[in-house]
Design an enzyme around this catalytic site. Sequence first.
Site, PDB file in Angstrom:
ATOM      1  N   ARG A  57      36.841 -17.220  -1.126  1.00 25.79           N
ATOM      2  CA  ARG A  57      36.675 -16.120  -0.164  1.00 25.79           C
ATOM      3  C   ARG A  57      35.265 -15.712  -0.094  1.00 25.79           C
ATOM      4  O   ARG A  57      34.985 -14.964   0.838  1.00 25.79           O
ATOM      5  CB  ARG A  57      37.718 -15.103  -0.700  1.00 25.79           C
TER       6      ARG A  57
ATOM      7  N   ARG B  92      35.971  -9.954  11.294  1.00 26.24           N
ATOM      8  CA  ARG B  92      35.462 -10.731   9.991  1.00 26.24           C
ATOM      9  C   ARG B  92      34.647 -11.632  10.410  1.00 26.24           C
ATOM     10  O   ARG B  92      33.990 -12.472   9.670  1.00 26.24           O
ATOM     11  CB  ARG B  92      36.559 -11.122   9.237  1.00 26.24           C
TER      12      ARG B  92
ATOM     13  N   ARG C 225      47.691 -10.473  -6.215  1.00 19.91           N
ATOM     14  CA  ARG C 225      47.735 -11.391  -5.159  1.00 19.91           C
ATOM     15  C   ARG C 225      47.295 -12.665  -5.415  1.00 19.91           C
ATOM     16  O   ARG C 225      46.430 -12.835  -6.095  1.00 19.91           O
ATOM     17  CB  ARG C 225      46.774 -10.558  -4.014  1.00 19.91           C
TER      18      ARG C 225
ATOM     19  N   LYS D  11      36.941  -1.681   0.280  1.00 18.28           N
ATOM     20  CA  LYS D  11      37.283  -1.190   1.667  1.00 18.28           C
ATOM     21  C   LYS D  11      38.777  -0.633   1.780  1.00 18.28           C
ATOM     22  O   LYS D  11      38.939   0.500   2.386  1.00 18.28           O
ATOM     23  CB  LYS D  11      37.266  -2.159   2.645  1.00 18.28           C
TER      24      LYS D  11
ATOM     25  N   ARG E 120      42.639  -6.841 -10.011  1.00 21.84           N
ATOM     26  CA  ARG E 120      43.363  -5.865  -8.899  1.00 21.84           C
ATOM     27  C   ARG E 120      45.022  -6.213  -8.959  1.00 21.84           C
ATOM     28  O   ARG E 120      45.472  -7.135  -9.136  1.00 21.84           O
ATOM     29  CB  ARG E 120      42.933  -6.372  -7.619  1.00 21.84           C
TER      30      ARG E 120
END
Length: 213
Positions: free
Chosen positions: A170, A87, A159, A13, A126
Amino acid sequence: MNLILFGPPGVGKGTQGERLATEEGIQHMAMGDLLRAAVREGTEAGLKAKAFMDGGKLVPDAVVVAMIEEKISADKDAGFLLDGFPRNVPQAQALDAMLAKHGVSIDHVVFMDAPKENLLERLSGRLICRACGFGFHRQYSPPQKSGYCDRCSGELYQRDDDREDVIAHRLEVYQEQTEPLLGYYQGREGFSRIDASGEMDLVYAGLKQAVVN
Ligand code: AMP
Protein backbone atom coordinates in the site's frame (compact mmCIF):
# COMPACT_ATOMS: atom_id res chain seq x y z
CA MET A 1 -17.23 23.90 3.97
CA ASN A 2 -15.96 21.34 1.44
CA LEU A 3 -12.51 19.89 1.80
CA ILE A 4 -10.13 17.17 0.68
CA LEU A 5 -7.73 15.42 3.07
CA PHE A 6 -5.00 13.39 1.47
CA GLY A 7 -1.78 11.72 2.51
CA PRO A 8 -0.27 8.26 2.96
CA PRO A 9 -2.08 5.30 4.52
CA GLY A 10 -1.80 5.46 8.31
CA VAL A 11 -1.23 9.21 8.47
CA GLY A 12 -4.48 9.70 10.42
CA LYS A 13 -6.89 10.93 7.75
CA GLY A 14 -9.72 8.83 9.17
CA THR A 15 -9.24 9.83 12.82
CA GLN A 16 -8.64 13.51 12.17
CA GLY A 17 -11.20 13.71 9.36
CA GLU A 18 -13.93 12.21 11.52
CA ARG A 19 -13.20 14.70 14.33
CA LEU A 20 -13.16 17.71 12.03
CA ALA A 21 -16.28 16.66 10.12
CA THR A 22 -18.20 16.13 13.38
CA GLU A 23 -17.08 19.48 14.75
CA GLU A 24 -17.97 21.31 11.53
CA GLY A 25 -21.23 19.44 11.04
CA ILE A 26 -20.25 18.21 7.58
CA GLN A 27 -20.31 14.76 5.97
CA HIS A 28 -17.20 12.62 6.41
CA MET A 29 -16.89 10.74 3.11
CA ALA A 30 -14.20 8.11 3.61
CA MET A 31 -13.71 6.14 0.41
CA GLY A 32 -12.25 3.12 2.23
CA ASP A 33 -15.26 2.98 4.60
CA LEU A 34 -17.69 3.26 1.65
CA LEU A 35 -15.88 0.40 -0.10
CA ARG A 36 -15.76 -1.80 3.01
CA ALA A 37 -19.50 -1.24 3.49
CA ALA A 38 -20.10 -2.18 -0.17
CA VAL A 39 -18.05 -5.37 0.32
CA ARG A 40 -20.01 -6.27 3.48
CA GLU A 41 -23.32 -5.67 1.73
CA GLY A 42 -22.21 -7.64 -1.33
CA THR A 43 -23.16 -4.89 -3.80
CA GLU A 44 -21.90 -5.03 -7.39
CA ALA A 45 -19.27 -2.37 -6.61
CA GLY A 46 -18.24 -4.28 -3.48
CA LEU A 47 -17.80 -7.51 -5.42
CA LYS A 48 -15.59 -5.71 -7.95
CA ALA A 49 -13.55 -3.96 -5.24
CA LYS A 50 -12.78 -6.79 -2.83
CA ALA A 51 -9.80 -8.45 -4.50
CA PHE A 52 -8.11 -5.10 -5.12
CA MET A 53 -8.56 -4.05 -1.51
CA ASP A 54 -7.32 -7.35 -0.10
CA GLY A 55 -4.16 -7.00 -2.16
CA GLY A 56 -3.58 -3.37 -1.17
CA LYS A 57 -4.18 -2.19 -4.75
CA LEU A 58 -6.34 0.69 -5.88
CA VAL A 59 -9.88 -0.21 -6.89
CA PRO A 60 -10.54 0.78 -10.55
CA ASP A 61 -11.26 4.48 -11.00
CA ALA A 62 -14.66 3.93 -12.63
CA VAL A 63 -15.93 2.12 -9.51
CA VAL A 64 -14.78 4.71 -6.95
CA VAL A 65 -15.68 7.74 -9.09
CA ALA A 66 -19.26 6.49 -9.49
CA MET A 67 -19.56 5.84 -5.75
CA ILE A 68 -18.29 9.27 -4.76
CA GLU A 69 -20.45 11.05 -7.32
CA GLU A 70 -23.52 9.41 -5.84
CA LYS A 71 -22.49 10.59 -2.35
CA ILE A 72 -21.60 14.12 -3.38
CA SER A 73 -24.74 14.69 -5.40
CA ALA A 74 -26.84 13.51 -2.45
CA ASP A 75 -25.03 15.46 0.29
CA LYS A 76 -23.43 18.44 -1.43
CA ASP A 77 -25.51 21.05 0.40
CA ALA A 78 -24.41 19.80 3.81
CA GLY A 79 -20.69 20.28 3.14
CA PHE A 80 -18.26 17.38 3.00
CA LEU A 81 -14.79 16.17 3.84
CA LEU A 82 -13.28 13.75 1.33
CA ASP A 83 -10.90 11.24 2.91
CA GLY A 84 -9.10 8.77 0.65
CA PHE A 85 -10.51 10.24 -2.57
CA PRO A 86 -8.98 11.22 -4.92
CA ARG A 87 -6.05 8.82 -4.75
CA ASN A 88 -4.52 9.43 -8.17
CA VAL A 89 -4.45 12.19 -10.79
CA PRO A 90 -7.20 10.75 -13.06
CA GLN A 91 -9.52 10.61 -10.00
CA ALA A 92 -8.67 14.24 -9.18
CA GLN A 93 -9.52 15.24 -12.75
CA ALA A 94 -12.78 13.29 -12.59
CA LEU A 95 -13.56 15.00 -9.28
CA ASP A 96 -12.98 18.46 -10.74
CA ALA A 97 -15.30 17.68 -13.65
CA MET A 98 -17.95 16.29 -11.30
CA LEU A 99 -17.77 19.30 -8.96
CA ALA A 100 -18.12 21.69 -11.90
CA LYS A 101 -21.16 19.72 -13.09
CA HIS A 102 -22.81 19.95 -9.65
CA GLY A 103 -21.77 23.59 -9.07
CA VAL A 104 -19.69 22.73 -6.01
CA SER A 105 -16.26 24.09 -5.08
CA ILE A 106 -13.53 22.90 -2.74
CA ASP A 107 -12.44 25.34 -0.03
CA HIS A 108 -9.40 23.50 1.32
CA VAL A 109 -7.07 20.73 0.23
CA VAL A 110 -4.93 19.51 3.12
CA PHE A 111 -1.95 17.23 2.63
CA MET A 112 -1.04 15.31 5.81
CA ASP A 113 2.47 13.98 6.00
CA ALA A 114 4.48 11.82 8.41
CA PRO A 115 7.65 9.73 8.20
CA LYS A 116 7.35 6.09 7.12
CA GLU A 117 8.22 4.75 10.63
CA ASN A 118 5.13 6.50 12.06
CA LEU A 119 2.90 5.14 9.30
CA LEU A 120 4.09 1.56 9.84
CA GLU A 121 3.60 1.80 13.59
CA ARG A 122 0.13 3.27 13.25
CA LEU A 123 -1.10 0.82 10.62
CA SER A 124 0.24 -2.33 12.24
CA GLY A 125 -1.31 -1.46 15.65
CA ARG A 126 -4.65 -0.33 14.29
CA LEU A 127 -7.92 -1.96 15.41
CA ILE A 128 -11.31 -1.20 13.88
CA CYS A 129 -14.80 -1.74 15.23
CA ARG A 130 -16.71 -4.22 13.09
CA ALA A 131 -20.02 -2.55 13.95
CA CYS A 132 -19.41 1.21 13.76
CA GLY A 133 -16.01 1.48 12.05
CA PHE A 134 -14.42 3.53 14.85
CA GLY A 135 -10.64 3.16 15.03
CA PHE A 136 -8.36 2.35 17.97
CA HIS A 137 -4.65 1.66 18.32
CA ARG A 138 -3.22 -1.12 20.49
CA GLN A 139 -0.68 1.25 22.02
CA TYR A 140 -1.73 4.87 21.38
CA SER A 141 -5.49 4.73 21.88
CA PRO A 142 -6.41 1.33 23.29
CA PRO A 143 -10.06 0.52 24.00
CA GLN A 144 -11.14 0.47 27.66
CA LYS A 145 -12.18 -3.18 27.38
CA SER A 146 -9.73 -5.18 25.31
CA GLY A 147 -11.24 -6.35 22.02
CA TYR A 148 -14.41 -4.23 22.22
CA CYS A 149 -15.39 -0.78 21.00
CA ASP A 150 -15.78 2.00 23.62
CA ARG A 151 -18.55 3.60 21.59
CA CYS A 152 -20.85 0.72 20.71
CA SER A 153 -19.29 -2.41 22.32
CA GLY A 154 -18.81 -3.91 18.83
CA GLU A 155 -16.01 -6.40 18.24
CA LEU A 156 -12.61 -4.97 17.23
CA TYR A 157 -10.59 -6.52 14.42
CA GLN A 158 -7.43 -5.94 12.45
CA ARG A 159 -8.08 -5.08 8.79
CA ASP A 160 -6.76 -7.72 6.36
CA ASP A 161 -4.86 -4.99 4.54
CA ASP A 162 -3.14 -3.87 7.77
CA ARG A 163 -0.95 -7.02 7.67
CA GLU A 164 2.72 -6.22 7.24
CA ASP A 165 3.11 -7.59 3.68
CA VAL A 166 0.04 -5.70 2.43
CA ILE A 167 1.06 -2.49 4.23
CA ALA A 168 4.37 -2.46 2.35
CA HIS A 169 2.50 -2.72 -0.95
CA ARG A 170 0.00 0.00 0.00
CA LEU A 171 2.86 2.37 0.75
CA GLU A 172 4.41 1.64 -2.66
CA VAL A 173 1.06 2.26 -4.38
CA TYR A 174 0.79 5.50 -2.44
CA GLN A 175 4.20 6.68 -3.61
CA GLU A 176 3.59 5.80 -7.21
CA GLN A 177 -0.01 6.92 -7.60
CA THR A 178 -1.16 9.20 -4.80
CA GLU A 179 1.91 11.31 -4.09
CA PRO A 180 1.75 12.86 -7.60
CA LEU A 181 -1.45 14.57 -6.39
CA LEU A 182 0.86 17.00 -4.62
CA GLY A 183 1.82 18.39 -8.00
CA TYR A 184 -1.85 18.58 -8.96
CA TYR A 185 -3.03 20.50 -5.89
CA GLN A 186 0.02 22.42 -4.69
CA GLY A 187 -0.28 26.05 -5.62
CA ARG A 188 -4.09 26.01 -5.64
CA GLU A 189 -5.83 28.45 -3.37
CA GLY A 190 -6.74 26.69 -0.12
CA PHE A 191 -3.89 24.17 -0.32
CA SER A 192 -1.87 23.43 2.82
CA ARG A 193 0.53 20.82 4.07
CA ILE A 194 0.55 19.78 7.72
CA ASP A 195 2.93 17.76 9.85
CA ALA A 196 0.98 14.71 11.03
CA SER A 197 3.83 13.00 12.86
CA GLY A 198 2.94 14.23 16.36
CA GLU A 199 0.33 13.08 18.83
CA MET A 200 -3.35 13.31 17.93
CA ASP A 201 -4.34 16.64 19.51
CA LEU A 202 -1.31 18.37 18.08
CA VAL A 203 -2.08 17.13 14.56
CA TYR A 204 -5.69 18.20 14.99
CA ALA A 205 -4.60 21.70 15.99
CA GLY A 206 -2.55 21.89 12.77
CA LEU A 207 -5.52 20.71 10.73
CA LYS A 208 -7.84 23.28 12.31
CA GLN A 209 -5.30 25.98 11.59
CA ALA A 210 -5.20 24.89 7.95
CA VAL A 211 -8.95 25.23 7.51
CA VAL A 212 -9.63 28.49 9.36
CA ASN A 213 -11.60 30.98 7.28
P1 AMP B 1 -8.38 3.18 3.28
O1 AMP B 1 -9.43 2.78 4.24
O2 AMP B 1 -8.48 4.63 2.88
O3 AMP B 1 -7.00 2.80 3.74
O4 AMP B 1 -8.65 2.35 1.92
C1 AMP B 1 -8.61 0.94 1.93
C2 AMP B 1 -8.51 0.40 0.51
O5 AMP B 1 -9.66 0.79 -0.23
C3 AMP B 1 -7.32 0.90 -0.30
O6 AMP B 1 -6.13 0.17 -0.03
C4 AMP B 1 -7.84 0.65 -1.72
O7 AMP B 1 -7.81 -0.73 -2.06
C5 AMP B 1 -9.31 1.04 -1.59
N1 AMP B 1 -9.50 2.48 -1.88
C6 AMP B 1 -9.83 3.46 -0.99
N2 AMP B 1 -9.94 4.65 -1.59
C7 AMP B 1 -9.68 4.43 -2.91
C8 AMP B 1 -9.63 5.26 -4.07
N3 AMP B 1 -9.84 6.58 -4.01
N4 AMP B 1 -9.32 4.68 -5.25
C9 AMP B 1 -9.10 3.37 -5.35
N5 AMP B 1 -9.12 2.52 -4.31
C10 AMP B 1 -9.41 3.04 -3.09
